[in-house]
Design an enzyme around this catalytic site. Sequence first.
Site, mmCIF file in Angstrom:
data_model
loop_
_atom_site.group_PDB
_atom_site.id
_atom_site.type_symbol
_atom_site.label_atom_id
_atom_site.label_comp_id
_atom_site.label_asym_id
_atom_site.label_seq_id
_atom_site.Cartn_x
_atom_site.Cartn_y
_atom_site.Cartn_z
ATOM 1 N N ASP A 156 -45.449 15.694 -30.369
ATOM 2 C CA ASP A 156 -46.255 14.534 -30.792
ATOM 3 C C ASP A 156 -45.626 13.899 -32.027
ATOM 4 O O ASP A 156 -44.697 14.449 -32.605
ATOM 5 C CB ASP A 156 -47.679 14.997 -31.141
ATOM 6 C CG ASP A 156 -47.653 16.113 -32.184
ATOM 7 O OD1 ASP A 156 -47.634 17.282 -31.782
ATOM 8 O OD2 ASP A 156 -47.589 15.805 -33.394
ATOM 9 N N ASP A 171 -47.396 13.377 -34.825
ATOM 10 C CA ASP A 171 -48.373 13.649 -35.871
ATOM 11 C C ASP A 171 -49.285 12.425 -36.019
ATOM 12 O O ASP A 171 -49.822 11.955 -35.007
ATOM 13 C CB ASP A 171 -47.666 14.051 -37.175
ATOM 14 C CG ASP A 171 -48.586 14.862 -38.081
ATOM 15 O OD1 ASP A 171 -49.254 15.780 -37.578
ATOM 16 O OD2 ASP A 171 -48.658 14.558 -39.274
HETATM 17 N N1 ADE Z 1 -48.521 17.401 -35.534
HETATM 18 C C1 ADE Z 1 -48.515 18.718 -35.702
HETATM 19 N N2 ADE Z 1 -48.857 19.258 -36.895
HETATM 20 C C2 ADE Z 1 -48.831 20.608 -37.070
HETATM 21 N N3 ADE Z 1 -48.506 21.483 -36.110
HETATM 22 C C3 ADE Z 1 -48.164 20.984 -34.916
HETATM 23 N N4 ADE Z 1 -47.777 21.604 -33.785
HETATM 24 C C4 ADE Z 1 -47.543 20.665 -32.859
HETATM 25 N N5 ADE Z 1 -47.775 19.421 -33.369
HETATM 26 C C5 ADE Z 1 -48.148 19.597 -34.656
#
Ligand code: ADE
Length: 292
Positions: free
Chosen positions: A208, A210
């Site tokens: 992703d 974030d």
């Molecule tokens: N955006 C994110 N923040 C923290 N841990 C994660 N693991 C997978 N995506 C994450």
Amino acid sequence: MATHLGLIGGSGLYGLPLEGAEWREVDTPWGAPSDAILTGTLDGLPVSFLPRHGRGHVHAPGELPSRANVAALKALGVTDVLSISAVGSFREAMAPGHLVVVDQIVDRTVARPASFFGTGCVAHVSLAQPTCPRLSALAAEAAEATGATVHRGGTYLCMEGPQFSSRAESRIWRDSWGCDVIGMTAMPEARLAREAELCYAIVAMVTDYDSWLEGHGAVDVSAVLAVLAANVARGRDLALRLPGRLGPDAPGQAHPCPHGCDRALDHAVMTAPDRRDPSLVERLRAVAGRVL
Ligand SMILES: Nc1ncnc2[nH]cnc12
Ligand SMILES: CSC[C@H]1O[C@H](OP(=O)(O)O)[C@H](O)[C@@H]1O
């Protein structure tokens, strides 16, 4: 020392098809690890696989028994540990489904036991290079062999969690701190692997963006799981391709480690022998027996 690969499977990776596979309960002076450890071989190399969060994803990142996890792998004879982890990305070029071979870590965790050592036996190892360049290069080769897009090098921000970051935090880690990916598990695992004199590398799978990227919804578990489901075969494939690169006749077979990971404690212990706490020293023998 004979090479023995330890694999720590992160979110979405809870097993591996090893030859002669057997789940083994291992106890350590720091308690039980996250789960039993799957032992077996791949391409003739001994391999031990530990699901970091336990099968069924039982352990939260802030409550992982990381000291027991590292000590258990050490007790089984592991020399090299590859962590396969899910991460959010701070770079558009590091897109969901890509793999990042992490070479630096910024630790923002606040509430985790981060050392095997302590009062009664103090030690300070170097973390200037928190991952092993030799193992990381072999892991990158294995990752590329899967056909994935692989980024060699990247800074991993390890947050405490378990909640994801606010947008303001996400932008600070990205814009001011120059981090590339974010997760919740690389620390204290990397610290402990170094104290236990294990070579340690991380291949991070981007799931992703974030919460910093305009036009993309903020990360949530369903987005992470969708990418993991589409890419879990790749994570497994990568793990299966590494042993051939580390095995008895492979160029990666290099203990002593050229970067000194397996001698990290050579000049690290500060406490005078006659001032050491005997009960702590006894526990430390499981990971640091070579220098005690
Ligand atoms: N955006 C994110 N923040 C923290 N841990 C994660 N693991 C997978 N995506 C994450
Ligand atoms: C399910 S997203 C959050 C979770 O995933 C990552 O774990 P791992 O490194 O074990 O794959 C992240 O660090 C969080 O713990």
